[in-house]
Design a protein around this motif. Structure first.
Motif, mmCIF file in Angstrom:
data_model
loop_
_atom_site.group_PDB
_atom_site.id
_atom_site.type_symbol
_atom_site.label_atom_id
_atom_site.label_comp_id
_atom_site.label_asym_id
_atom_site.label_seq_id
_atom_site.Cartn_x
_atom_site.Cartn_y
_atom_site.Cartn_z
ATOM 1 N N LEU A 87 0.824 -1.206 0.000
ATOM 2 C CA LEU A 87 0.000 0.000 0.000
ATOM 3 C C LEU A 87 0.858 1.256 0.000
ATOM 4 C CD1 LEU A 87 -2.864 -0.998 2.483
ATOM 5 C CD2 LEU A 87 -2.964 -0.889 -0.011
ATOM 6 N N THR A 88 1.950 1.231 0.777
ATOM 7 C CA THR A 88 2.854 2.381 0.812
ATOM 8 C C THR A 88 3.505 2.593 -0.546
ATOM 9 O OG1 THR A 88 3.327 1.915 3.149
ATOM 10 C CG2 THR A 88 4.812 3.416 1.998
ATOM 11 N N PHE A 89 3.947 1.494 -1.162
ATOM 12 C CA PHE A 89 4.574 1.584 -2.478
ATOM 13 C C PHE A 89 3.587 2.119 -3.519
ATOM 14 C CE2 PHE A 89 5.730 -0.575 -6.545
ATOM 15 C CZ PHE A 89 6.901 0.131 -6.792
ATOM 16 N N VAL A 90 2.363 1.623 -3.497
ATOM 17 C CA VAL A 90 1.335 2.092 -4.440
ATOM 18 C C VAL A 90 1.042 3.576 -4.212
ATOM 19 C CG1 VAL A 90 -1.094 1.876 -5.103
ATOM 20 C CG2 VAL A 90 0.293 -0.176 -4.759
ATOM 21 N N ALA A 91 0.952 3.979 -2.933
ATOM 22 C CA ALA A 91 0.701 5.386 -2.619
ATOM 23 C C ALA A 91 1.836 6.270 -3.130
ATOM 24 C CB ALA A 91 0.531 5.565 -1.116
ATOM 25 N N LEU A 92 3.072 5.806 -2.989
ATOM 26 C CA LEU A 92 4.212 6.568 -3.493
ATOM 27 C C LEU A 92 4.178 6.682 -5.012
ATOM 28 C CD1 LEU A 92 7.071 5.168 -1.213
ATOM 29 C CD2 LEU A 92 6.144 7.481 -1.190
ATOM 30 N N VAL A 93 3.831 5.587 -5.677
ATOM 31 C CA VAL A 93 3.742 5.610 -7.144
ATOM 32 C C VAL A 93 2.663 6.593 -7.593
ATOM 33 C CG1 VAL A 93 3.129 4.254 -9.184
ATOM 34 C CG2 VAL A 93 4.649 3.276 -7.453
ATOM 35 N N ILE A 94 1.498 6.561 -6.945
ATOM 36 C CA ILE A 94 0.407 7.474 -7.299
ATOM 37 C C ILE A 94 0.824 8.930 -7.082
ATOM 38 C CG2 ILE A 94 -1.919 8.230 -6.658
ATOM 39 C CD1 ILE A 94 -2.561 5.300 -6.029
ATOM 40 N N SER A 95 1.513 9.193 -5.965
ATOM 41 C CA SER A 95 1.945 10.567 -5.681
ATOM 42 C C SER A 95 2.898 11.071 -6.750
ATOM 43 C CB SER A 95 2.611 10.637 -4.299
ATOM 44 O OG SER A 95 3.851 9.966 -4.289
ATOM 45 N N TYR A 96 3.782 10.199 -7.229
ATOM 46 C CA TYR A 96 4.729 10.646 -8.262
ATOM 47 C C TYR A 96 4.076 10.739 -9.637
ATOM 48 C CZ TYR A 96 8.725 10.928 -5.256
ATOM 49 O OH TYR A 96 9.597 11.338 -4.279
ATOM 50 N N VAL A 97 3.038 9.969 -9.872
ATOM 51 C CA VAL A 97 2.265 10.148 -11.107
ATOM 52 C C VAL A 97 1.606 11.531 -11.108
ATOM 53 C CG1 VAL A 97 0.223 9.375 -12.383
ATOM 54 C CG2 VAL A 97 1.862 7.698 -11.519
ATOM 55 N N ILE A 98 1.051 11.928 -9.967
ATOM 56 C CA ILE A 98 0.441 13.259 -9.840
ATOM 57 C C ILE A 98 1.497 14.343 -10.017
ATOM 58 C CG2 ILE A 98 -0.763 14.822 -8.266
ATOM 59 C CD1 ILE A 98 -2.044 12.348 -6.983
ATOM 60 N N ILE A 99 2.659 14.138 -9.387
ATOM 61 C CA ILE A 99 3.737 15.128 -9.491
ATOM 62 C C ILE A 99 4.197 15.277 -10.939
ATOM 63 C CG2 ILE A 99 6.156 15.545 -8.907
ATOM 64 C CD1 ILE A 99 5.563 14.327 -6.136
ATOM 65 N N LEU A 100 4.439 14.159 -11.614
ATOM 66 C CA LEU A 100 4.917 14.203 -12.995
ATOM 67 C C LEU A 100 3.886 14.821 -13.931
ATOM 68 C CD1 LEU A 100 6.699 10.714 -13.214
ATOM 69 C CD2 LEU A 100 7.763 12.966 -12.960
ATOM 70 N N SER A 101 2.602 14.582 -13.673
ATOM 71 C CA SER A 101 1.572 15.197 -14.505
ATOM 72 C C SER A 101 1.509 16.704 -14.277
ATOM 73 C CB SER A 101 0.211 14.560 -14.208
ATOM 74 O OG SER A 101 -0.184 14.814 -12.873
#
Length: 311
Positions: A209-223
């Protein structure tokens, strides 16, 4: 009766990484060099940040703590691993085993939480730049670090309390190079299936869950970066790219270790090597090679002109 059997086990035997005696001495030399590199690289980052203006920035504030935790995390397992390979003294007392497991989980969990704090810092800096100074105040940074430490302590204590109450009536050979939860559960003289489910739920699912949350946060950042100027995008991608690499190197092996997959302890040992030795070894390189601010700070702190200024 079970209590008496439990008391008969006073030490464990760590079977280590290799069964072939011919490779143990060369590997002990390699791991010794890696451990020295981990100590020197992470301490150099820690002292550079503390000795320069970078320590005033939240990102580098967290990075200094990450480097400190990397040193502590590796130091819980590397010295014992090197000694066992070199002199083949692979026994560890019951109390020593519990202590090693507690500290390994404590520093490992602390690193997870600090990586999350660093991702949150990048999210606020890029997605909410006008509120960054207020949100990421020094007080907020200290609260995030203290929360990481407290959460890691609770996590580690829970694992030790689970193991310490189990009866161990023999055998006492741990198929690993350090004391960890799953290898110890295999040695317990009782049914541990429910405990394995609990640990997978608390550690494995939490890691995923932590890894998925980190991936989602960086997807938002990159967008979000698509709307920035090319210079701002380049600098943000440099810092975020470094952090993403560290997250992948740490979380992927950790996930493979603590999720319910094939019962392969040998694979667990290889995966554990990644997050206990390899990730802390490469973290200093990842955070310095692509970071101009870090390079400039290291030149100022460690450069030859520093000696001239002191004379």
């Amino acid at each position: 009766m079970k209590k008496m059997e439990y008391e008969n086990i006073t030490e464990f035997i760590l079977l280590g990484l290799f069964s072939n005696a011919d490779v143990k001495t060369p590997c002990s030399v390699i791991f010794s060099l890696c451990y020295l590199a981990i100590l020197s690289g992470n301490l150099a980052i820690l002292l550079t940040i503390r000795g320069s203006h970078l320590g005033e920035q939240p990102m580098y504030f967290f990075l200094s703590y990450l480097s400190f935790v990397d040193v502590c995390f590796t130091s819980t397992v590397a010295p014992k691993l090197i000694i066992d390979l070199l002199v083949q003294w692979n026994t560890i007392s019951f109390s020593g085993c519990m202590s090693q497991m507690f500290h390994a989980h404590f520093f490992g969990a602390t690193e997870i939480f600090i990586l999350v704090a660093m991702a949150y810092d990048r999210y606020v800096a890029i997605c909410r730049p006008l509120h960054y100074v207020v949100i990421m105040s020094r007080r907020a940074c200290y609260i995030l670090v203290m929360t990481s430490v407290i959460g890691a302590f609770i996590h580690s204590l829970m694992h030790v309390l689970i193991i310490i109450q189990l009866p161990f009536c023999g055998p006492n050979q741990i198929d690993h190079y350090f004391c960890d939860v799953f290898p110890l559960l295999e040695l317990a003289c009782t049914d541990t299936r429910l405990l394995k489910i609990i640990i997978v739920t608390t550690t494995g699912v939490l890691s995923i869950l932590t890894f998925v949350a980190l991936v989602i946060s960086y997807v938002i950042i990159l967008s979000t970066l698509r709307t920035r100027s090319s210079e701002g995008r380049r600098k943000a991608l440099s810092t975020c790219g470094s952090h993403i690499m560290v997250v992948l190197m740490f979380f992927l092996p950790l996930t493979f270790t603590y999720v319910p997959m094939a019962d392969s302890v040998s694979n667990d040992k290889v995966f554990a090597l990644f997050y206990t030795m390899i990730a802390p070894l490469f973290n200093p390189l990842i955070y310095t090679m692509r970071n101009a601010d870090m390079k400039n700070a290291m030149k100022k702190v460690w450069g030859p002109h520093k000696l001239l200024e002191g004379t």
